[in-house]
Design an enzyme around this catalytic site. Structure first.
Site, mmCIF file in Angstrom:
data_model
loop_
_atom_site.group_PDB
_atom_site.id
_atom_site.type_symbol
_atom_site.label_atom_id
_atom_site.label_comp_id
_atom_site.label_asym_id
_atom_site.label_seq_id
_atom_site.Cartn_x
_atom_site.Cartn_y
_atom_site.Cartn_z
ATOM 1 N N ARG A 73 7.554 10.952 -2.166
ATOM 2 C CA ARG A 73 7.948 11.088 -0.769
ATOM 3 C C ARG A 73 9.021 12.163 -0.658
ATOM 4 O O ARG A 73 9.839 12.333 -1.554
ATOM 5 C CB ARG A 73 8.500 9.762 -0.217
ATOM 6 C CG ARG A 73 7.427 8.742 0.083
ATOM 7 C CD ARG A 73 7.998 7.478 0.680
ATOM 8 N NE ARG A 73 8.759 6.718 -0.292
ATOM 9 C CZ ARG A 73 10.071 6.709 -0.409
ATOM 10 N NH1 ARG A 73 10.825 7.411 0.441
ATOM 11 N NH2 ARG A 73 10.671 6.009 -1.332
ATOM 12 N N TYR A 201 0.551 13.198 -0.708
ATOM 13 C CA TYR A 201 1.147 12.062 -1.439
ATOM 14 C C TYR A 201 1.119 10.794 -0.567
ATOM 15 O O TYR A 201 1.462 10.830 0.621
ATOM 16 C CB TYR A 201 2.592 12.390 -1.849
ATOM 17 C CG TYR A 201 3.254 11.179 -2.470
ATOM 18 C CD1 TYR A 201 2.896 10.768 -3.756
ATOM 19 C CD2 TYR A 201 4.166 10.403 -1.765
ATOM 20 C CE1 TYR A 201 3.443 9.617 -4.310
ATOM 21 C CE2 TYR A 201 4.723 9.260 -2.313
ATOM 22 C CZ TYR A 201 4.346 8.873 -3.586
ATOM 23 O OH TYR A 201 4.887 7.725 -4.134
ATOM 24 N N GLY A 202 0.777 9.670 -1.203
ATOM 25 C CA GLY A 202 0.620 8.387 -0.505
ATOM 26 C C GLY A 202 1.651 8.127 0.589
ATOM 27 O O GLY A 202 1.299 7.929 1.745
ATOM 28 N N LYS A 210 4.078 3.721 4.923
ATOM 29 C CA LYS A 210 5.500 3.839 5.268
ATOM 30 C C LYS A 210 5.682 4.305 6.714
ATOM 31 O O LYS A 210 6.576 3.845 7.410
ATOM 32 C CB LYS A 210 6.182 4.828 4.325
ATOM 33 C CG LYS A 210 6.030 4.488 2.854
ATOM 34 C CD LYS A 210 6.621 3.160 2.536
ATOM 35 C CE LYS A 210 6.599 2.916 1.031
ATOM 36 N NZ LYS A 210 7.172 1.598 0.715
ATOM 37 N N HIS A 230 10.523 -3.734 3.992
ATOM 38 C CA HIS A 230 10.077 -3.226 2.695
ATOM 39 C C HIS A 230 10.183 -4.379 1.697
ATOM 40 O O HIS A 230 11.123 -4.428 0.894
ATOM 41 C CB HIS A 230 10.997 -2.060 2.312
ATOM 42 C CG HIS A 230 10.504 -1.222 1.186
ATOM 43 N ND1 HIS A 230 11.343 -0.424 0.435
ATOM 44 C CD2 HIS A 230 9.266 -1.030 0.684
ATOM 45 C CE1 HIS A 230 10.630 0.216 -0.481
ATOM 46 N NE2 HIS A 230 9.370 -0.134 -0.351
ATOM 47 N N SER A 252 12.322 1.423 -3.681
ATOM 48 C CA SER A 252 11.125 1.903 -4.360
ATOM 49 C C SER A 252 11.357 1.987 -5.867
ATOM 50 O O SER A 252 12.444 2.368 -6.314
ATOM 51 C CB SER A 252 10.769 3.293 -3.842
ATOM 52 O OG SER A 252 10.758 3.278 -2.434
ATOM 53 N N CYS A 254 11.638 -0.315 -8.207
ATOM 54 C CA CYS A 254 12.575 -1.264 -8.821
ATOM 55 C C CYS A 254 11.856 -2.537 -9.256
ATOM 56 O O CYS A 254 12.478 -3.578 -9.458
ATOM 57 C CB CYS A 254 13.694 -1.635 -7.850
ATOM 58 S SG CYS A 254 14.887 -0.313 -7.620
ATOM 59 N N ASP A 277 4.649 -4.749 -1.103
ATOM 60 C CA ASP A 277 5.454 -3.626 -0.599
ATOM 61 C C ASP A 277 5.982 -3.829 0.825
ATOM 62 O O ASP A 277 7.106 -3.452 1.103
ATOM 63 C CB ASP A 277 4.636 -2.337 -0.658
ATOM 64 C CG ASP A 277 5.476 -1.082 -0.484
ATOM 65 O OD1 ASP A 277 6.587 -1.030 -1.045
ATOM 66 O OD2 ASP A 277 5.044 -0.163 0.237
ATOM 67 N N ASN A 370 6.386 9.174 -11.394
ATOM 68 C CA ASN A 370 5.964 8.496 -10.150
ATOM 69 C C ASN A 370 4.431 8.474 -10.029
ATOM 70 O O ASN A 370 3.889 8.442 -8.936
ATOM 71 C CB ASN A 370 6.603 9.173 -8.929
ATOM 72 C CG ASN A 370 6.456 8.326 -7.659
ATOM 73 O OD1 ASN A 370 6.536 7.095 -7.704
ATOM 74 N ND2 ASN A 370 6.223 8.975 -6.529
ATOM 75 N N ALA A 371 3.736 8.504 -11.172
ATOM 76 C CA ALA A 371 2.272 8.364 -11.146
ATOM 77 C C ALA A 371 1.928 7.004 -10.546
ATOM 78 O O ALA A 371 2.657 6.037 -10.744
ATOM 79 C CB ALA A 371 1.717 8.463 -12.560
ATOM 80 N N ARG A 372 0.828 6.955 -9.821
ATOM 81 C CA ARG A 372 0.528 5.745 -9.051
ATOM 82 C C ARG A 372 -0.891 5.254 -9.295
ATOM 83 O O ARG A 372 -1.780 6.044 -9.629
ATOM 84 C CB ARG A 372 0.658 6.070 -7.551
ATOM 85 C CG ARG A 372 2.070 6.459 -7.113
ATOM 86 C CD ARG A 372 2.926 5.247 -6.949
ATOM 87 N NE ARG A 372 4.310 5.562 -6.575
ATOM 88 C CZ ARG A 372 5.021 4.786 -5.759
ATOM 89 N NH1 ARG A 372 4.501 3.700 -5.229
ATOM 90 N NH2 ARG A 372 6.272 5.088 -5.491
HETATM 91 C C1 OXD Z 1 7.608 3.544 -2.079
HETATM 92 C C2 OXD Z 1 6.202 3.100 -2.185
HETATM 93 O O1 OXD Z 1 7.909 4.715 -2.331
HETATM 94 O O2 OXD Z 1 5.955 1.907 -1.967
HETATM 95 O O3 OXD Z 1 8.437 2.704 -1.729
HETATM 96 O O4 OXD Z 1 5.323 3.914 -2.434
HETATM 97 MN MN MN Z 2 7.651 0.842 -1.242
#
Ligand code: OXD
Ligand code: MN
Length: 586
Positions: A73, A201-202, A210, A230, A252, A254, A277, A370-372
């Site tokens: 982000r 990016y997501g 978000k 969140h 994010s 954590c 989330d 930050n790979a998802r």
């Molecule tokens: C974040 C996510 O960045 O959930 O918080 O992708």
């Molecule tokens: Mn999040």
């Protein structure tokens, strides 16, 4: 049918000038067709959008590589455009709505030439839920279309829900030319509108996540008397069959997804996952809070996920169904054609490509930090039977956490709702790779909503304090799994052992154990914690609960500085709580 939707889509098409318009209907054949296209066309770099992975290990799974400059982000390019700057508050970048629209409209002009414009009708929340909201996203990215399929309830039936109404959330998205100088994520809360350009990016591009479900929805909740947070939502069943639901809020990266799918370290307990989330929280007719997860999938951080840290997520990723599973910016184990990331196995595979498709070099990241993964919630073996319950689940406790090497004890209970709101409003956490920028610096991240609150946080705090008509508020707890010793080593084992702390919270909810009053809140008697089978010394346990005056003086100074940005708008109640904390710390 859906006249207002058609009109809006026509206007956006006139602006963006695509070669073709495709309305997403939401069926298996269409999904297959999209994957086929994604496997042949280049997307945002010299790669096809999707590469199919080994279906014996990861059924119906695909690798996606993003543009290397587009991996997280971008909070600095994210704007919340209320007509008045003060309504966006010091926590948001602000631009005048007319100016903002002018700026991005110029970028959207003709941006889809040679491309296909996809129209995705989707719902955040189960379509039968009174709390769900219908939305339309336009995008020119197949990756986004498929991700929205996984993450939301998408398809043409949502057009029937909208009918001729004008009441739907609008999201216009284009990857544009992926130039960060022409990347903007613009929110218009008054108009239920998001315009996002320049990123795939997501968190920037799946506009139901978000952008809508937190930034725009938090503002809707402010106006309408509910909360968009969140937070994870999880169910816990005790050995005697008692079922409770709790909410957990963390910044994010954590460990929210791991906690939402925790394997309890205390025998006999069973956890179910409602969300990992986002939670939309309403007050039920009985005066309790009820939460739904507006999403339908998980967009989680891959590195660190393994059979040891989150077996249930690994099972989710290995369950193929109608919805594909996407892996974005992970490494590729060429010998098995399967994804790899740091932490998946102890040793990296020998024939490994990094997240950009180059041969991996030892000492570098194979997966981007930050790979998802993007996976359907319906693939999760722990998915709660209440997941699709339109009314949501009743909440017994809320836990807030942050990533703090020092200062903050392992767990602490607030004295009451308002004290909990004070503590949550002043939470600090060390930054992570989920957002571009410096990593590891403490920033105040109230309710883990700093990047996601769509209005002035002073008003948001006021809303938490007085905006909900709760007659039966849940208890509020604060946790810190991340305290380190003087050698920089984590002191608490974390992961499934975090359940020991959750168990204490449930005991507090049931009135089974007492707690110690301290200047920062209520702490457990260590003898009330179930530490059976855990190799941890008394000294370490004491240290995990130690309240050091000098650390808390620094904490208070940080809170004062953070609060000072809000001026007179900050609720007096919070100022009083801060004064109280200061007094108690002297
Ligand atoms: C974040 C996510 O960045 O959930 O918080 O992708
Ligand atoms: Mn999040």
């Amino acid at each position: 049918m859906a006249k207002a939707v058609e009109k809006w889509v026509e206007e956006q098409a006139a602006l963006t000038k695509p070669d073709k318009i495709v309305w997403i209907r939401g069926n298996e054949e269409e999904m297959r067709g999209l994957m086929e296209i994604g496997m042949t066309v280049e997307h945002t770099g010299p790669h096809q959008t999707f590469r199919q992975l080994n279906s014996n290990i990861f059924p119906n799974s695909y690798l996606h590589r993003s543009h290397p400059n587009d991996v997280a982000r971008t909070e600095q390019l994210t704007f919340v455009c209320h007509p008045k700057k003060e309504d966006a508050g010091p926590n948001n970048n602000w631009m005048d709505p007319t100016e903002a629209k002018k700026l991005v409209t110029a970028l959207f002009d003709g941006c889809m030439k040679g491309r296909t414009l996809y129209v995705i009708p989707y719902m955040m929340g189960h379509p039968d839920s009174p709390y769900a909201k219908p939305c339309i996203q336009i995008t020119d990215s197949i990756y986004v279309v498929v991700s929205m399929y996984i993450m939301t309830r998408a398809g043409e039936r949502i057009l029937n829900t909208i009918g001729d109404s004008d009441n739907f959330v609008r999201g216009l998205h284009s990857v544009g030319d992926l130039d960060p100088n022409r990347r903007f994520i613009m929110h218009f809360p008054q108009e239920n509108l998001v315009m996002s350009i320049g990123s795939g990016y997501g968190g920037n591009a799946l506009l139901g996540k978000k952008c809508f479900s937190l930034r725009i929805a938090s503002y809707q909740g402010y106006k309408e008397g509910w909360l968009a947070e969140h937070m994870i939502v999880m169910g816990i069943e005790s050995p005697d069959g008692d079922k409770k639901y709790i909410l957990g809020s963390f910044p994010s990266a954590c460990g929210k997804t791991n906690l939402a799918m925790i394997n309890p370290s205390i025998p006999g307990y069973k956890v179910t996952t409602v969300g990992d989330d986002i939670a939309w929280i309403n007050v039920g007719p009985d005066g309790r809070l009820y939460a739904i997860n507006p999403e339908a999938g998980f967009f989680g951080v891959a590195p660190g996920t393994s059979d040891n840290t989150n077996l249930n997520m690994m099972k989710t990723l290995k369950t193929g169904n109608f919805y594909p599973t996407l892996f974005t910016n992970v490494g590729l184990d060429l010998s098995t054609n399967s994804p790899w990331w740091e932490g998946l196995t102890k040793e990296p595979p020998s024939d490994l490509l990094d997240w950009q498709g180059n041969p991996w070099k030892p000492g570098t990241n194979a997966a981007h930090p930050n790979a998802r993964f993007t996976a359907s919630a319906y693939n999760c073996p722990l998915l709660s039977p209440e997941f699709d319950n339109p009314r949501g689940v009743p909440i017994s406790a809320i836990l807030f956490g942050g990533r703090r090497s020092d200062t903050v004890p392992l767990v602490c209970e607030s004295l009451d709702w308002a004290h909990g709101v004070f503590k949550a409003s002043s939470l600090g956490s060390e930054t992570t790779t989920a957002a571009a920028g410096a990593v590891g610096v403490v920033r105040r991240d109230p309710m883990a909503m700093l990047p996601f609150c769509g209005y002035n946080m002073a008003d948001y705090f006021g809303h938490w304090l007085n905006g909900l008509k709760i007659s039966n508020p849940p208890k509020i707890f604060f946790v810190n799994w991340f305290k380190k010793d003087s050698n920089g080593k984590f002191m608490w084992p974390g992961f499934s052992d975090n359940f020991r702390i959750i168990k204490w919270m449930l005991d507090r909810v049931d009135g089974k154990v007492s707690a110690k009053d301290t200047p920062v809140g209520l702490l457990p008697n260590i003898s009330d914690l179930n530490l059976a089978g855990l190799d941890i010394s008394e000294e370490t346990m004491n240290y995990l609960f130690e309240i050091k005056k000098d650390e808390w003086q620094r904490e208070i100074a940080g809170i004062e500085e953070f609060y000072s940005q809000f001026g007179e708008r900050l609720p007096t109640e919070l100022r009083n709580h801060l004064a109280d904390l200061k007094r108690r710390m002297q």
